[in-house]
Design an enzyme around this catalytic site. Structure first.
Site, PDB file in Angstrom:
ATOM      1  N   HIS A  40      -8.873  49.000  54.315  1.00 23.88           N
ATOM      2  CA  HIS A  40      -7.411  49.174  54.288  1.00 23.88           C
ATOM      3  C   HIS A  40      -6.911  50.082  55.396  1.00 23.88           C
ATOM      4  CE1 HIS A  40      -8.223  52.923  51.876  1.00 23.88           C
ATOM      5  NE2 HIS A  40      -7.131  53.324  52.482  1.00 23.88           N
ATOM      6  N   ASP A  99     -13.538  47.111  50.339  1.00 20.68           N
ATOM      7  CA  ASP A  99     -12.762  48.092  51.089  1.00 20.68           C
ATOM      8  C   ASP A  99     -13.626  48.778  52.136  1.00 20.68           C
ATOM      9  OD1 ASP A  99     -10.426  49.405  51.830  1.00 20.68           O
ATOM     10  OD2 ASP A  99     -10.792  51.101  50.490  1.00 20.68           O
ATOM     11  N   SER A 119      -9.398  58.517  53.799  1.00 19.21           N
ATOM     12  CA  SER A 119      -9.955  57.170  53.652  1.00 19.21           C
ATOM     13  C   SER A 119     -10.872  56.823  54.817  1.00 19.21           C
ATOM     14  CB  SER A 119      -8.828  56.140  53.573  1.00 19.21           C
ATOM     15  OG  SER A 119      -8.137  56.254  52.364  1.00 19.21           O
TER      16      SER A 119
END
Length: 385
Positions: free
Chosen positions: A130, A162, A240
């Site tokens: 993402h 992901d 992330s």
């Protein structure tokens, strides 16, 4: 009348009272006494009297003092965190991307910021899918500790996991060591490094412990992330794609802020899931997923939902078989239970997915299948997903 002899005798026997000394003279005496006493106590007594003529006072003895003593002992956690940060920080990068968002009337660019970790000196970088718009980002830049900024190219991406692998045109990069996420224990040290809330806080270090293993989190209405590592190390947007490290400074997971469930809850994708992918990408320049071709769920979940006992020790149950898939070609059918693949026990869909990453297009595997209580072995050939 008194004669002169009386006055002369009176004067000779009379003594005048002594004069009073002024207060100044007392001050002088006190000062002199203090000086003399100080000389005796500071110099003469310690050198000539104490221990020879009179006992040595405790204050002059060579004993440790304990009154108001503060002892600071650095803990293992503090030392470990600092050592891990020193070892791993240079392998952590910032990643910026430009993604095109469309609405009814126009398309506009939206910038994103995340983290990544270098896994090879030749420029291979692991991050979240993402972070790069699931591979659809128009522009990807990778920022290094020394200030260099290079273009990033997507070599592999899986939005379901992901995870993504990028490549930059560089060599001799500092890279991280990959650990073993299969041997983690709840309570052991966990250290996260990344860029929380943007590049203004680059390579921030947070520490905590492994809070849980094999967590499953519903990401949205249609997707669930499985087999996650739970930690109380702070993970925020911008973290992330950054690494979760163990006490040796080895990467044990890739942090994802895609899951926002509550305060003090951070989640990471186990590194062992993606190890075969990294090896395939480095050796072959890319990685193609293999698949069996069915939808299914864990036996335990199925039993709980339908209130039945399938009398199977673990495994995943097939709910639907895709036409012309490898599963269809070998005759697998709904309600078959896959127990193992090439002898590796399967207890969940996450287990199966992780094992499939060890295979390439054209490889064969033996499935152990429970059909109506009978165990049979099925040879399957993998084709491209």
């Amino acid at each position: 009348m008194m004669d002169n002899n009386y006055y002369s005798n009176y004067n000779s026997n009379y003594n005048k009272p002594p004069k009073r000394r002024g207060i100044f003279s007392y001050i002088i005496v006190a000062i002199l006494a203090g000086i003399v006493g100080g000389v005796i106590s500071i110099y003469i007594a310690p050198n000539y009297l104490y221990g020879n003529i009179i006992p040595m006072p405790e204050i002059f003895e060579n004993k440790p003092r304990t009154v108001n003593e503060i002892i600071i002992n650095p803990t293992d956690d503090i030392n470990t965190t600092a050592a891990v940060a020193r070892k791993a920080t240079s392998s952590v990068v910032g990643i910026t991307s430009v993604q095109m968002h469309r609405n009814f009337f126009w398309t506009r660019p939206v910038e994103g910021v995340g983290s990544g970790v270098v896994v090879s000196s030749n420029g291979y970088i692991l991050t979240n899918a993402h972070v790069i718009g699931n591979g659809d980002a128009k522009e990807i830049k990778v920022l290094f500790e020394d200030g260099d900024e290079l273009d990033g190219k997507v070599l592999w991406v899986d939005p379901t996991l992901d995870l993504a692998v990028l490549k930059v045109n560089a060599t001799n990069l500092a890279y991280a060591t990959l650990g073993n996420s299969d041997v983690l224990e709840v309570g052991e040290i966990a250290i996260a490094i990344g860029n929380p809330l943007g590049l203004d806080f680059q390579r921030s270090v947070t520490s905590g412990v492994i809070s849980g293993l094999h967590r499953s989190i519903q990401v949205d209405q249609f997707n669930m992330m499985e087999d996650l590592i739970q930690t109380d190390a702070s993970i925020n947007p911008g973290n992330s794609g950054g690494p979760l490290l163990n006490a040796k400074g080895e990467v044990i997971g890739i942090n994802t802020a895609k899951v926002q469930s509550g305060e003090g809850l951070g989640f990471s994708i186990p590194i062992n899931i993606v190890k075969p992918i990294i090896e395939g990408v480095i050796q072959e320049g890319g990685f193609k997923n293999v698949y069996i071709g069915f939808t299914g769920t864990e036996v335990e979940v199925y039993e709980r939902q339908f209130g039945i006992d399938l009398k199977s020790e673990g495994g995943v149950i097939i709910l639907e078989v895709a036409p012309n898939s490898p599963a269809d070609k070998v005759g697998l059918k709904p309600l078959d239970i896959i127990l193992a693949i090439d002898g590796e026990k399967i207890d969940s869909m996450a287990d199966l997915r992780k094992e499939l990453y060890n295979y390439r297009i054209g490889d064969e595997a033996i499935l152990s299948v429970n059909r109506d209580g009978n165990i049979k072995e099925v040879r399957i050939t993998f084709v491209e997903f």
